[in-house]
Design a protein around this motif. Structure first.
Motif, short mmCIF file in Angstrom:
data_model
loop_
_atom_site.label_atom_id
_atom_site.label_comp_id
_atom_site.label_asym_id
_atom_site.label_seq_id
_atom_site.Cartn_x
_atom_site.Cartn_y
_atom_site.Cartn_z
N ASN A 172 0.82 -1.21 0.00
CA ASN A 172 0.00 0.00 0.00
C ASN A 172 0.86 1.26 0.00
O ASN A 172 0.55 2.23 -0.68
CB ASN A 172 -0.95 0.01 1.20
N ALA A 173 1.96 1.20 0.78
CA ALA A 173 2.86 2.36 0.82
C ALA A 173 3.45 2.61 -0.57
O ALA A 173 3.51 3.75 -1.03
CB ALA A 173 3.97 2.11 1.83
N GLN A 174 3.86 1.55 -1.24
CA GLN A 174 4.43 1.70 -2.58
C GLN A 174 3.39 2.20 -3.57
O GLN A 174 3.66 3.06 -4.41
CB GLN A 174 4.99 0.36 -3.06
N LYS A 175 2.20 1.67 -3.46
CA LYS A 175 1.12 2.04 -4.38
C LYS A 175 0.79 3.53 -4.24
O LYS A 175 0.58 4.22 -5.23
CB LYS A 175 -0.11 1.19 -4.06
N ASN A 176 0.77 3.99 -2.99
CA ASN A 176 0.47 5.40 -2.75
C ASN A 176 1.53 6.31 -3.34
O ASN A 176 1.27 7.48 -3.61
CB ASN A 176 0.37 5.67 -1.24
N ARG A 177 2.72 5.80 -3.54
CA ARG A 177 3.80 6.61 -4.13
C ARG A 177 4.02 6.24 -5.59
O ARG A 177 5.13 6.33 -6.10
CB ARG A 177 5.08 6.39 -3.33
N LEU A 178 2.99 5.78 -6.24
CA LEU A 178 3.00 5.42 -7.67
C LEU A 178 4.07 4.37 -7.99
O LEU A 178 4.67 4.39 -9.07
CB LEU A 178 3.19 6.67 -8.54
N GLY A 179 4.29 3.47 -7.06
CA GLY A 179 5.31 2.44 -7.26
C GLY A 179 4.94 1.42 -8.32
O GLY A 179 5.81 0.68 -8.79
N TYR A 180 3.68 1.37 -8.71
CA TYR A 180 3.27 0.39 -9.72
C TYR A 180 2.63 1.08 -10.93
O TYR A 180 1.77 0.55 -11.59
CB TYR A 180 2.29 -0.62 -9.10
N SER A 181 3.10 2.32 -11.21
CA SER A 181 2.47 3.09 -12.28
C SER A 181 2.89 2.61 -13.67
O SER A 181 2.19 2.83 -14.64
CB SER A 181 2.82 4.57 -12.13
N ASN A 182 4.04 1.97 -13.79
CA ASN A 182 4.39 1.33 -15.07
C ASN A 182 5.17 0.05 -14.77
O ASN A 182 5.50 -0.22 -13.61
CB ASN A 182 5.19 2.28 -15.98
N LEU A 183 5.42 -0.71 -15.83
CA LEU A 183 6.01 -2.04 -15.65
C LEU A 183 7.38 -1.97 -14.96
O LEU A 183 7.66 -2.72 -14.03
CB LEU A 183 6.14 -2.74 -17.01
N ARG A 184 8.19 -1.04 -15.43
CA ARG A 184 9.54 -0.93 -14.88
C ARG A 184 9.52 -0.59 -13.39
O ARG A 184 10.19 -1.23 -12.58
CB ARG A 184 10.30 0.15 -15.67
N GLY A 191 10.48 -5.95 -6.40
CA GLY A 191 11.77 -6.44 -5.92
C GLY A 191 12.07 -5.91 -4.53
O GLY A 191 12.51 -6.63 -3.64
N ILE A 192 11.81 -4.61 -4.37
CA ILE A 192 12.05 -3.98 -3.06
C ILE A 192 11.14 -4.61 -2.02
O ILE A 192 11.56 -4.94 -0.91
CB ILE A 192 11.79 -2.46 -3.15
N LEU A 193 9.91 -4.80 -2.40
CA LEU A 193 8.93 -5.40 -1.49
C LEU A 193 9.40 -6.79 -1.04
O LEU A 193 9.41 -7.10 0.16
CB LEU A 193 7.57 -5.52 -2.19
N ALA A 194 9.80 -7.60 -2.03
CA ALA A 194 10.21 -8.97 -1.70
C ALA A 194 11.43 -8.99 -0.79
O ALA A 194 11.47 -9.73 0.20
CB ALA A 194 10.48 -9.75 -2.99
N GLY A 195 12.42 -8.17 -1.15
CA GLY A 195 13.64 -8.12 -0.34
C GLY A 195 13.35 -7.64 1.07
O GLY A 195 13.79 -8.25 2.05
N SER A 196 12.59 -6.55 1.16
CA SER A 196 12.26 -6.00 2.49
C SER A 196 11.51 -7.02 3.32
O SER A 196 11.77 -7.19 4.51
CB SER A 196 11.39 -4.76 2.34
N LEU A 197 10.60 -7.68 2.66
CA LEU A 197 9.76 -8.64 3.37
C LEU A 197 10.57 -9.81 3.92
O LEU A 197 10.38 -10.25 5.05
CB LEU A 197 8.68 -9.15 2.40
N THR A 198 11.51 -10.28 3.09
CA THR A 198 12.35 -11.40 3.52
C THR A 198 13.13 -11.04 4.77
O THR A 198 13.14 -11.77 5.76
CB THR A 198 13.33 -11.79 2.39
#
Lengths: 250, 264
Positions: A172-184, A191-198
């Motif tokens: 949600n934090a990433q989405k609010n900062r347009l983290g998924y606005s395009n494919l790249r 990637g950041i999410l996965a790494g942070s989560l691990t």
């Protein structure tokens, strides 16, 4: 994120029954379904199980999700067995120059496996819809399932939800900062999410262990003590097993 | 909390292992898809009673050995059991990512046991897989209680031991952590599906010969399992490379690298 189905209609009679008896009943029914040489018994078990689910108030959408995979597999097995095994031709036809034969005995075997799949999945569905995870784990400990396995299951169940919660917050934090606005950006954010989560998960497990130690954790998780069986529930369970046994013989 | 994640992310973005890190998404992407996941292993009810009992008998000694190892390690380190529980949750989530295999009558999915085998050792990884499979069977109808033994053998035992042996062998040959983990994850995944094909073919063949059905099932898995295996290899490599960079102390604690060993 509704990963694991919640319990339905806590007022219904099955919810209050002893989890140990439910486990015994489920195990007996599973064995009967697997050993029955025909369609009738597994389908009867499936029908009565689905009725119980409806009685418990399980939404049809959840039932469909739960059964979609086994039903798909059952369907494929029917096709696989009908066309790949068997010796008595049932239907033959040509497709793109290939002669394809459907075998009657293969079809029968496929249908029998399919009925067993649906029957046994229904048994487990009724068990899980009517019993909380802790109830099942507690019952398993009564059946002398090794304590190590029980403890890991408790931890794992807790962490599943923790991982989901963590992921939701980060996502949600990433989405609010347009983290998924395009494919790249999406790939980068993921990637950041996965790494942070691990890393956060590992930190969490260490923090949890530390907190547990501070609260007197000595390497074993205390489990609820078991009440004695209620005679009425035992009698009803025995009656059910006898009835199902008779159906199985028929 | 958001600031913390962002800061963490910014540091992470700056690292050269970004390609691997991006592939780590597979480890957690099912976090968003799992509510609709229909993953499974060998479904409830497929195997005849004889095979059900046989696979439980095969899995039994491995579980017993895993419990023995767990007891020893958790006596020395009280935080070990929670870590194993966490790994079971991760394996649970990873193996909830389904890819239907129409021709095999089952679904493919990453297993995660190669990774847990490398991180925790194969004996304890068998326990991790057993717990993940049990929760899936009970609450998601993925796999089954009667087929638990067979699923433990394919995913837990074969996957974990293959991953572990391959990783240790390659590390012994001085291959970098990333490459060793990639090959371990890849082969662990493929080995799991080889075993699943054997179990399925034996279970459903009836009076038909074993080999033709086995080959059909194995070939049926290829279109999905080839790419999933590669993805799982990348995921395993990404996870280990990231841990090596960010938390080498943990890898030292788990006896994967020696104290003082630098990044791969």
């Amino acid at each position: 994120m509704n990963l694991l189905p919640e319990r339905f209609n806590k007022e219904q009679i099955l919810f209050g029954c002893d989890a140990r008896l439910k486990l015994i009943l489920a195990a007996m029914l599973l064995m009967m379904v697997l050993t029955h040489d025909g369609f009738f018994f597994p389908l009867a078990v499936a029908a009565s199980g689905l009725l119980l689910c409806a009685r418990m108030g399980v939404p049809s959408r959840i039932l469909l999700v739960r059964f979609s995979e086994p039903a798909f597999i059952a369907l494929v097995l029917i096709v696989l067995k009908s066309f790949c095994t068997g010796g008595i031709p049932f239907v033959a036809f040509s497709l793109l120059g290939l002669k394809i034969t459907m075998y009657a005995d293969g079809l029968r075997e496929g249908l029998m496996i399919a009925s067993r799949i649906i029957g046994s999945v229904t048994v487990i569905a009724v068990l899980s819809f009517s019993t909380p995870f802790t109830g099942i784990i507690s019952a398993l400990s009564w059946f002398r399932v090794p304590k190590g396995l029980i403890e890991i299951s408790i931890f794992a169940y807790r962490y599943i939800f923790m991982l989901f919660e963590e992921a939701t917050v980060i996502y949600n934090a990433q989405k609010n900062r347009l983290g998924y606005s395009n494919l790249r950006r999406g790939l980068s954010s993921f990637g950041i999410l996965a790494g942070s989560l691990t890393l956060k998960s590992l930190e969490h497990s260490q923090n949890t262990a530390l907190a547990m130690r501070q609260r007197g954790y000595d390497g074993t998780v205390p489990l609820a003590r078991h009440k004695s069986f209620k005679p009425l529930e035992v009698a009803v369970s025995a009656l059910l097993i006898i009835l199902m046994g008779l159906l199985w013989i028929l | 909390m958001m600031e913390r994640h962002t800061a963490h992310g910014a540091r992470f973005r700056a690292k050269p292992g970004k390609a691997f890190a991006v592939l780590l998404l597979t480890a957690h992407c099912s976090l968003f898809a799992a509510s609709d996941a229909h993953a499974m292993h060998i479904s409830e009810g497929i195997l005849p009673v004889g095979w059900v009992l046989f696979w439980f008998a095969v899995a039994g000694p491995f579980i017993a050995y895993g419990l023995y190892r767990l007891k020893g390690r958790s006596a020395a380190d009280l935080s070990f059991k929670p870590l194993v529980g966490l790994m079971a949750a991760v394996v649970f989530i990873i193996s909830c990512m389904p890819v239907p295999v129409i021709t095999a009558g089952t679904c493919s999915h990453p297993c995660g046991t190669g990774m847990s085998g490398v991180l925790l050792g194969p004996a304890i990884s068998v326990l991790v897989a057993s717990v993940a499979l049990l929760i899936q069977a009970l609450f998601l109808s993925h796999g089954g209680v009667t087929t638990l033994g067979a699923n433990i053998v394919s995913m837990g035992i074969v996957g974990s031991y293959t991953g572990y042996i391959v990783f240790r062998t390659l590390r012994g040959l001085r291959v970098t952590i990333g490459v060793a983990a990639f090959v371990a994850g890849l082969l662990a995944d493929w080995a799991t599906y080889l075993m699943t094909s054997i179990e399925l073919a034996e279970g459903i063949r009836g009076n038909a010969p074993f080999l033709p059905l086995f080959w059909k099932l194995l070939v049926a898995f290829v279109p999905t399992q080839l790419p999933i295996g590669i993805l799982e290899g990348a995921m395993t490599a990404g996870m280990l490379v990231l841990l090596h960079k960010k938390r080498p102390d943990l890898l030292v604690r788990l006896c994967i690298i020696k104290s003082g060993e630098t990044c791969a």
